[in-house]
Design a protein around this motif. Structure first.
Motif, short mmCIF file in Angstrom:
data_model
loop_
_atom_site.label_atom_id
_atom_site.label_comp_id
_atom_site.label_asym_id
_atom_site.label_seq_id
_atom_site.Cartn_x
_atom_site.Cartn_y
_atom_site.Cartn_z
N GLU A 1 8.77 -7.80 -8.30
CA GLU A 1 8.19 -6.46 -8.23
C GLU A 1 8.55 -5.77 -6.91
OE1 GLU A 1 4.28 -7.12 -11.10
OE2 GLU A 1 4.24 -7.78 -9.00
N TYR B 1 -2.84 3.70 -2.85
CA TYR B 1 -2.58 2.76 -3.94
C TYR B 1 -2.42 1.37 -3.34
CZ TYR B 1 -1.78 6.42 -7.40
OH TYR B 1 -1.95 7.46 -8.27
N PRO C 1 -1.36 -0.39 -10.07
CA PRO C 1 -2.10 -0.59 -8.82
C PRO C 1 -3.52 -0.04 -8.92
CG PRO C 1 -0.79 1.38 -8.63
CD PRO C 1 -0.48 0.79 -10.00
N GLU C 2 -4.34 -0.38 -7.95
CA GLU C 2 -5.66 0.24 -7.82
C GLU C 2 -5.55 1.44 -6.89
OE1 GLU C 2 -8.54 -2.51 -6.36
OE2 GLU C 2 -8.81 -3.51 -8.30
N MET D 1 5.08 2.48 -7.90
CA MET D 1 3.92 1.59 -7.89
C MET D 1 3.01 1.85 -9.09
SD MET D 1 2.77 1.49 -3.86
CE MET D 1 1.36 0.41 -4.18
N ARG D 2 2.83 3.11 -9.44
CA ARG D 2 1.91 3.46 -10.52
C ARG D 2 2.32 2.85 -11.85
NH1 ARG D 2 0.70 9.79 -10.50
NH2 ARG D 2 -1.10 9.14 -11.76
N GLN E 1 0.84 -1.19 0.00
CA GLN E 1 0.00 0.00 0.00
C GLN E 1 0.88 1.24 0.00
OE1 GLN E 1 -3.94 -1.50 2.45
NE2 GLN E 1 -2.27 -0.65 3.63
N LEU F 1 -1.53 -2.78 -4.32
CA LEU F 1 -0.90 -3.61 -5.35
C LEU F 1 -0.47 -4.94 -4.75
CD1 LEU F 1 0.23 -3.68 -8.30
CD2 LEU F 1 2.37 -2.79 -7.35
N SER F 2 -0.81 -6.02 -5.44
CA SER F 2 -0.32 -7.35 -5.07
C SER F 2 0.96 -7.60 -5.86
CB SER F 2 -1.37 -8.41 -5.39
OG SER F 2 -0.90 -9.70 -5.04
N CYS F 3 2.05 -7.87 -5.17
CA CYS F 3 3.38 -7.91 -5.80
C CYS F 3 4.02 -9.29 -5.75
CB CYS F 3 4.32 -6.93 -5.11
SG CYS F 3 3.91 -5.20 -5.36
#
Length: 364
Positions: free
Chosen positions: A69, A61, A102-103, A97-98, A52, A63-65
């Motif tokens: 990553e 943001y 990510p969401e 991250m962007r 996060q 993101l599952s990494c």
């Protein structure tokens, strides 16, 4: 804003009713309990890591990494971590991250609230069965730019695209995405599947077929869709052209099939009702499109027309003209998105989309 209004058919007429209604408690989104502390890195029972980022512009943001990553982000593979107290350092992480897709959510509370709505709807049997999940792969090139590949679940399975995530470093992942037909963006901001253009990039993966014989109506509707993030739009002027495009897309595997048909009531040559009948019942079309959402755009003055009501059984939903932006947004996300992102609406304008984004409570 008021509750979502859609139109349903009856034996005698069409009447506006709230097919999805917004709970008074849903806006603004507030935590139901004491706010939990923010966490940058966390691990679960399965492989992978949840990251996060908390940008200074607001929101979070998520993101599952993979391990590769995490290394790209400069994060430890085995240790949990808290957000940085330095806004510049946190923004730097978010910037990286962007590039990985990510969401973005308005807040942690909004994220949890949306998932709560999703689980409630699943429990009530309100699953959106007609949408195919879209999968995105991202890799950052060493010389700058990003490689991106987007595909539906069926294509991912048939081509075994999951192997892309076995890449050991970014360069290897770039090569794999290129090998499987991905697109390279020298400037990441030009990629519609990243959140540089819109905080809702998942909407750019939806392919809309807009059918309207009126040039003015077409342009207004197309512009509103684009403002809402639905930028992949094919436009046709009559029902015959719409059916031809749909059939060609189904027969040519290199073309992307539309995910939804949005049509004016008064389509030339073949009207919207006959298009719907063919798509639902004629095998040439129904083998490909029996479940495609069909949204009709009747003029509000026609809502009480008995003939319109009798013909509308094969329609999925309605957005009466003159079109209201929020109603169009609610209808499109309801019929084209899966998961909790369909409960996230934008602000009143493109500039306010991130500032005023909110989660709504939708109930059947």
């Amino acid at each position: 804003m008021g509750s979502s209004q859609s139109v349903t058919s009856s034996a005698s007429s069409i009447q506006e009713r709230p097919e999805w209604t917004e709970s008074p408690a849903a806006r603004p989104v507030t935590p139901c309990c004491r706010e939990e502390p923010k966490v940058r890195v966390s691990f679960g029972a399965a492989a992978g890591t949840f990251v996060q980022g908390f940008p200074s512009k607001g929101g979070v943001y998520m993101l599952s990494c993979s391990a590769m990553e995490l290394e790209f982000l400069g994060l430890d593979l085995f240790e949990t971590a808290l957000p940085s107290a330095d806004p510049a350092e946190e923004d730097s992480l978010c910037a990286r991250m962007r590039l990985l897709g990510p969401e973005w959510w308005p807040s942690l509370e909004a994220y949890k609230h949306a998932w709560g709505q999703e689980f409630q709807n699943r429990g009530r049997g309100c699953m959106q069965q007609h949408q195919e999940e879209r999968v995105r792969f991202f890799a950052v090139a060493s010389q700058g730019g990003v490689w991106v590949l987007e595909a539906g679940e069926e294509e991912c399975s048939s081509r075994q695209l999951g192997r892309i995530n076995n890449a050991r470093d970014m360069e290897e992942k770039c090569r794999q995405i290129e090998k499987f037909g991905g697109t390279f963006y020298p400037a990441p901001g030009d990629c519609p599947l990243l959140d540089f253009k819109s905080p809702f990039p998942e909407r750019a993966m939806v392919h809309v077929l807009l059918a309207d014989g009126d040039a003015s109506n077409r342009e207004v509707t197309r512009s509103l869709m684009a403002e809402l993030g639905f930028s992949s739009i094919a436009v046709v002027m009559d029902g015959k052209e719409a059916l031809s495009l749909l059939l060609a897309a189904a027969e040519d595997k290199t073309q992307r099939k539309p995910d939804i048909l949005v049509a004016n009531t008064e389509l030339p040559i073949i009207d919207a009702f006959e298009c719907a009948r063919l798509l639902r019942t004629d095998f040439n079309y129904s083998q490909h499109y029996s479940h495609i959402p069909i949204v009709l755009m009747p003029h509000r003055t026609l809502l009480g027309d008995n003939n319109l009501g009798e013909k509308s059984a094969m329609m999925s939903g309605f957005v009466p003209r003159p079109i209201q932006k929020e109603q169009l947004e609610r209808t499109l996300v309801q019929y084209t998105l899966k998961g909790p992102r369909r409960f996230l609406l934008s602000g009143p304008s493109v500039e306010d989309a991130r500032r005023d984004a909110r989660v709504i409570r939708l109930e059947r």
